[in-house]
Structure formats: structure tokens, C-alpha cells
Design a protein around this motif. Sequence first.
Motif, PDB file in Angstrom:
ATOM      1  N   ASP A  34       0.818  -1.215   0.000  1.00 44.33           N
ATOM      2  CA  ASP A  34       0.000   0.000   0.000  1.00 44.33           C
ATOM      3  C   ASP A  34       0.851   1.265   0.000  1.00 44.33           C
ATOM      4  OD1 ASP A  34      -2.066   1.849   0.292  1.00 44.33           O
ATOM      5  OD2 ASP A  34      -2.161   1.605   2.460  1.00 44.33           O
ATOM      6  N   SER A  35       1.686   1.451  -1.010  1.00 42.97           N
ATOM      7  CA  SER A  35       2.432   2.698  -1.158  1.00 42.97           C
ATOM      8  C   SER A  35       3.387   2.559  -2.340  1.00 42.97           C
ATOM      9  CB  SER A  35       3.253   3.030   0.100  1.00 42.97           C
ATOM     10  OG  SER A  35       4.343   2.139   0.244  1.00 42.97           O
ATOM     11  N   PRO A  36       3.838   3.684  -2.886  1.00 37.63           N
ATOM     12  CA  PRO A  36       4.857   3.599  -3.940  1.00 37.63           C
ATOM     13  C   PRO A  36       6.137   2.943  -3.432  1.00 37.63           C
ATOM     14  CG  PRO A  36       3.859   5.789  -3.893  1.00 37.63           C
ATOM     15  CD  PRO A  36       3.366   5.067  -2.676  1.00 37.63           C
ATOM     16  N   LYS A  37       6.534   3.254  -2.170  1.00 41.72           N
ATOM     17  CA  LYS A  37       7.763   2.702  -1.602  1.00 41.72           C
ATOM     18  C   LYS A  37       7.709   1.182  -1.540  1.00 41.72           C
ATOM     19  CE  LYS A  37      11.506   2.253   0.958  1.00 41.72           C
ATOM     20  NZ  LYS A  37      12.865   2.355   0.366  1.00 41.72           N
ATOM     21  N   LEU A  38       6.636   0.629  -0.975  1.00 41.67           N
ATOM     22  CA  LEU A  38       6.533  -0.826  -0.873  1.00 41.67           C
ATOM     23  C   LEU A  38       6.473  -1.481  -2.251  1.00 41.67           C
ATOM     24  CD1 LEU A  38       4.112  -1.505   2.116  1.00 41.67           C
ATOM     25  CD2 LEU A  38       6.496  -2.215   1.901  1.00 41.67           C
ATOM     26  N   LEU A  43       9.196  -4.700  -6.450  1.00 45.20           N
ATOM     27  CA  LEU A  43       9.706  -4.826  -7.815  1.00 45.20           C
ATOM     28  C   LEU A  43      11.224  -4.946  -7.845  1.00 45.20           C
ATOM     29  CD1 LEU A  43       7.378  -2.216  -9.519  1.00 45.20           C
ATOM     30  CD2 LEU A  43       7.430  -4.681  -9.991  1.00 45.20           C
ATOM     31  N   ARG A  44      11.885  -4.381  -6.856  1.00 48.28           N
ATOM     32  CA  ARG A  44      13.352  -4.457  -6.816  1.00 48.28           C
ATOM     33  C   ARG A  44      13.846  -5.801  -6.301  1.00 48.28           C
ATOM     34  NH1 ARG A  44      17.465  -0.541  -3.278  1.00 48.28           N
ATOM     35  NH2 ARG A  44      19.410  -1.550  -3.990  1.00 48.28           N
ATOM     36  N   TRP A  45      13.205  -6.291  -5.220  1.00 47.67           N
ATOM     37  CA  TRP A  45      13.730  -7.471  -4.531  1.00 47.67           C
ATOM     38  C   TRP A  45      12.968  -8.769  -4.839  1.00 47.67           C
ATOM     39  CZ3 TRP A  45      18.332  -6.719  -2.517  1.00 47.67           C
ATOM     40  CH2 TRP A  45      18.691  -5.431  -2.107  1.00 47.67           C
ATOM     41  N   ALA A  46      11.729  -8.653  -5.256  1.00 46.30           N
ATOM     42  CA  ALA A  46      10.937  -9.856  -5.528  1.00 46.30           C
ATOM     43  C   ALA A  46       9.972  -9.619  -6.681  1.00 46.30           C
ATOM     44  CB  ALA A  46      10.174 -10.278  -4.273  1.00 46.30           C
ATOM     45  N   PRO A  47      10.462  -9.232  -7.858  1.00 50.87           N
ATOM     46  CA  PRO A  47       9.568  -8.877  -8.970  1.00 50.87           C
ATOM     47  C   PRO A  47       8.671 -10.028  -9.417  1.00 50.87           C
ATOM     48  CG  PRO A  47      11.832  -9.103  -9.745  1.00 50.87           C
ATOM     49  CD  PRO A  47      11.884  -9.116  -8.246  1.00 50.87           C
ATOM     50  N   GLU A  48       9.134 -11.258  -9.178  1.00 53.02           N
ATOM     51  CA  GLU A  48       8.346 -12.420  -9.600  1.00 53.02           C
ATOM     52  C   GLU A  48       7.067 -12.577  -8.781  1.00 53.02           C
ATOM     53  OE1 GLU A  48      10.727 -13.732  -6.125  1.00 53.02           O
ATOM     54  OE2 GLU A  48      11.107 -12.493  -7.890  1.00 53.02           O
ATOM     55  N   GLY A 157       9.749  -2.513   3.404  1.00 50.52           N
ATOM     56  CA  GLY A 157      10.322  -3.335   2.346  1.00 50.52           C
ATOM     57  C   GLY A 157      11.200  -4.469   2.840  1.00 50.52           C
ATOM     58  N   ALA A 158      11.492  -4.515   4.150  1.00 51.17           N
ATOM     59  CA  ALA A 158      12.347  -5.592   4.680  1.00 51.17           C
ATOM     60  C   ALA A 158      11.709  -6.961   4.498  1.00 51.17           C
ATOM     61  CB  ALA A 158      12.644  -5.347   6.158  1.00 51.17           C
ATOM     62  N   VAL A 159      10.387  -7.009   4.379  1.00 47.27           N
ATOM     63  CA  VAL A 159       9.697  -8.285   4.162  1.00 47.27           C
ATOM     64  C   VAL A 159      10.174  -8.981   2.892  1.00 47.27           C
ATOM     65  CG1 VAL A 159       7.762  -7.314   2.855  1.00 47.27           C
ATOM     66  CG2 VAL A 159       7.404  -9.361   4.245  1.00 47.27           C
ATOM     67  N   PHE A 160      10.730  -8.219   1.956  1.00 47.91           N
ATOM     68  CA  PHE A 160      11.214  -8.800   0.710  1.00 47.91           C
ATOM     69  C   PHE A 160      12.692  -9.193   0.790  1.00 47.91           C
ATOM     70  CE2 PHE A 160       7.791  -5.830  -0.616  1.00 47.91           C
ATOM     71  CZ  PHE A 160       6.913  -6.776  -1.090  1.00 47.91           C
TER      72      PHE A 160
END
Length: 255
Positions: A34-38, A43-48, A157-160
Amino acid sequence: MDKITSRKNSLCLQIRKLAADGKYRRESGCFLCDSPKLTEEALRWAPETVDAVVITPGQAVANLPPSVRVAEVPEDVMASIAPSKTPQGVLAVCRTRGTQLPEKLDGSRYVVLDGVQDPGNVGTILRTADAFWADGLFLVNGCADLYHPRTLRASMGAVFRCPVWTCGAGELSALLKKSGVPLYGAALRADTRDIRDVEYPRAAAAIGSEGRGLSDEVLALCDATVKIPMSDHCESLNAAAAAAALLWEMARSRR
């Protein structure tokens, strides 16, 4: 790009359910950024894992794989589907990754959360664990949902990036013993030591719930207990602050 104007569109209905219903998140294997940051972090760490991105007019998201569905919605529709009170104009629907316990732990530092039920604390601790080079986080005894919107927001984003496993206390104990990783509990008992007096070449640190601390079950598994020095007129720290202090001491042994 799809243009959606109806709040009853199937994608909008899915997003509302992902925002509000933990059972639906578990059953569908999906969650909501729920945000551009997340969204950028996903997309950076888990794009799949990214299935769909929803934006309002004027918003743009870079580095989108061709397989990701993109939909534009008016701001009033975004306000009706976003879990935050002030939507930032970008949402992403992502798929959860496998959470099966590893056969053995090869890292050096881990965090165990025991019944920590506040999503903000769980997300903040995950973010701190990622910042201080922890190799993973364990959720035991009914912790807050890792994919709750507040948990995800607090994780930044640490979740990724940082592995997270949900398991029972018995499973955790067996894995730590097999891996040769001692468990230090943040609690008071006869063997309690100051966190500054302990070496952490390989260790897991257990943090209890905000109200009752470590459960008897997890406390019984601890090889030793540690305490955080503080002023006499303070009884305790909240779970996120306690985890930050422990993680910093553990990280110092890394240098």
C-alpha cells in the motif's frame, strides 16, 4: 493499461479483501503493498511475486515486468480500496513466497518473536533485523500477521529481503539445536546477564509480547536470558525497542 472506474470491479474487490481479511490473505496466497515505496521494494527485490499494480492518474511505476497487470483508477476508487486513510496513489497485489522451515540454519543471528501481536511492532522489528544484518525472523505463538498492511508498512520493504518463518516452539527448538544456535531470551531469571556482557558469534534472541513478555514455553527453551540495562524507574521497553537494543549488541560482534 486497464482503466477501472467501478468499485465493484473484481480487482477492486480482491484488493479490499486483501486489506481487511487475514484469512483471505492466507487462503489466496496474496497480499497488498500500500504505497509507492513498498511497490518499488517488491519490484526491486521480488519482482516475480508482483501480480498487479494499481495507480491513480498522474502516477507512474518504473521497472514493471511485462507480466504485471497495470490498472488505473480514479482517486475516489483508490480511496475506497486502499487500507490507509491517505492513499499515496500506488498499490500492488503480490504473491507470498514459500515459508517452509529450512533443514538447517547457516546464518549467525536470528530473532524470535513470541506472541508479539502488534503489527507495527512486528514490522518495525523486521526492518531493524534487516538493518542489523540478521539472517532471519521467527514468528511463534500467534504473532501479528506478517502480511497485515500495518506490518508491511512498518517493515519498509524488509519483508522482501529478510527471511521470515512461522512455526511452533518445538519446531524452533529442534531447528536451533540442530544448527548449533543458542537461544537468548529477553527475560529475568537466575542466569540473566547484561546484554553487553554476552558474546554473540551465533545466536537467536527471543522477544516476548508487549503485555506478558516471553511465554513459559519459549522461556524454557532458552539457553540463557539477558537483560537490557535501563534506569531504575523504568520497568520495561516495548517489543520493538527491546529488539533494537538486542540486535545492535548482536551486530557489534559482527564487526
